[in-house]
Enzyme design. Structure first.
Site: not given
Ligand SMILES: NC(=O)c1ccc[n+]([C@@H]2O[C@H](COP(=O)([O-])OP(=O)(O)OC[C@H]3O[C@@H](n4cnc5c(N)ncnc54)[C@H](OP(=O)(O)O)[C@@H]3O)[C@@H](O)[C@H]2O)c1
Length: 228
Positions: A77-79, A105, A135-136, A139
């Protein structure tokens, strides 16, 4: 299934909740334990049915490489990594694993992609078009992967060389709002998808992992969500 979730952030923690509600066993690995994909070895991944990644653009490629090389199927899901799509596809095909990715997703957004594809016909008439995304403020990437997908879908649908312009806004805690606007001298068409929570993303990602069982190959969720 035994699912391993990468990322305990805003979306990852909800994915874990949804997976548990759907009776899966869930392990979670966060950034501290997994610098450069270090936690993802063949032995640590033994018994895992699929890995779901909601981490960050700077960490996702190392995670993908480690999991695919260990023969594990993934839902990503990561972008912010799509310039590397060709390389990742080749890796997935080489290791004969299963892989589903999407900038979004949620079923609603995937339906919205179809609506935008149909509405793109406007550009063959007297309309111009624009894409807006909000977005927030946390991001990390801009424009959003979803806005870029909308841009590609509209370009493909019309056969135009130029892409629609994307304007990005980062405001407060907005979960994700995408608008496509077509404008002619006579009228204006607004298409809008407004995510009320992250739950749609989480449900789609878990259901994609369930769909992937017993399959290999490289899939874009927008091409498979109807089969869920
Ligand atoms: N495809 C979709 O439907 C969808 C929907 C929403 C979001 N996204 C994408 O998903 C990603 C995450 O979004 P989010 O809003 O959840 O971000 P978030 O709240 O910043 O969460 C990302 C998490 O990943 C952790 N992380 C970073 N590197 C890592 C690694 N190597 N191994 C394991 N964990 C790691 C971070 O930990 P720390 O806090 O400890 O750094 C953080 O808790 C973004 O790229 C966003 O654009 C996609």
């Amino acid at each position: 299934m035994n699912l391993l979730l990468l990322g305990r952030g805003k979306t990852g923690s909800l994915v874990a909740e949804v997976a548990q509600e759907r009776k899966h066993h869930v392990g979670i690995v966060g950034a501290k334990e997994n610098a450069g994909g270090a936690a993802l070895t063949a032995s640590s991944l033994e018994g895992i049915g699929a890995v779901i990644d909601f981490t960050a653009p700077h960490s996702v490629l190392a995670n993908i490489e480690a999991c695919v090389k260990a023969g594990k199927s993934m839902v990503v899901g990561t972008t912010g990594w799509y310039k590397e799509l060709g390389r990742v596809r080749a890796l997935v095909e080489q290791h004969k694993t299963g892989f589903v990715y999407s900038p979004n997703f949620s079923i609603g957004v995937n339906l919205f992609f179809d609506i935008a594809r149909t509405a793109a016909t406007a550009l063959r008439h007297d309309y111009s078009g624009q894409i807006f995304e909000r977005h927030h403020v946390h991001k990390k990437d801009a424009p959003s992967g979803t806005a870029i997908t909308l841009q590609h879908i509209i370009r493909e649908a019309t056969g135009r060389k130029e892409d629609l312009e994307i304007t990005s806004f980062r405001e407060g805690e907005v979960v994700g709002l995408h608008e496509v606007v077509f404008e002619s001298p006579a009228d204006r068409i607004y298409l809008c998808h407004d995510a009320k929570s992250r739950r749609g993303f989480a449900e789609g990602a878990v259901r994609a992992a369930e769909w992937l069982v017993g399959k290999n190959g490289f899939y874009d969720f927008k091409d498979v969500w109807r089969e869920l």
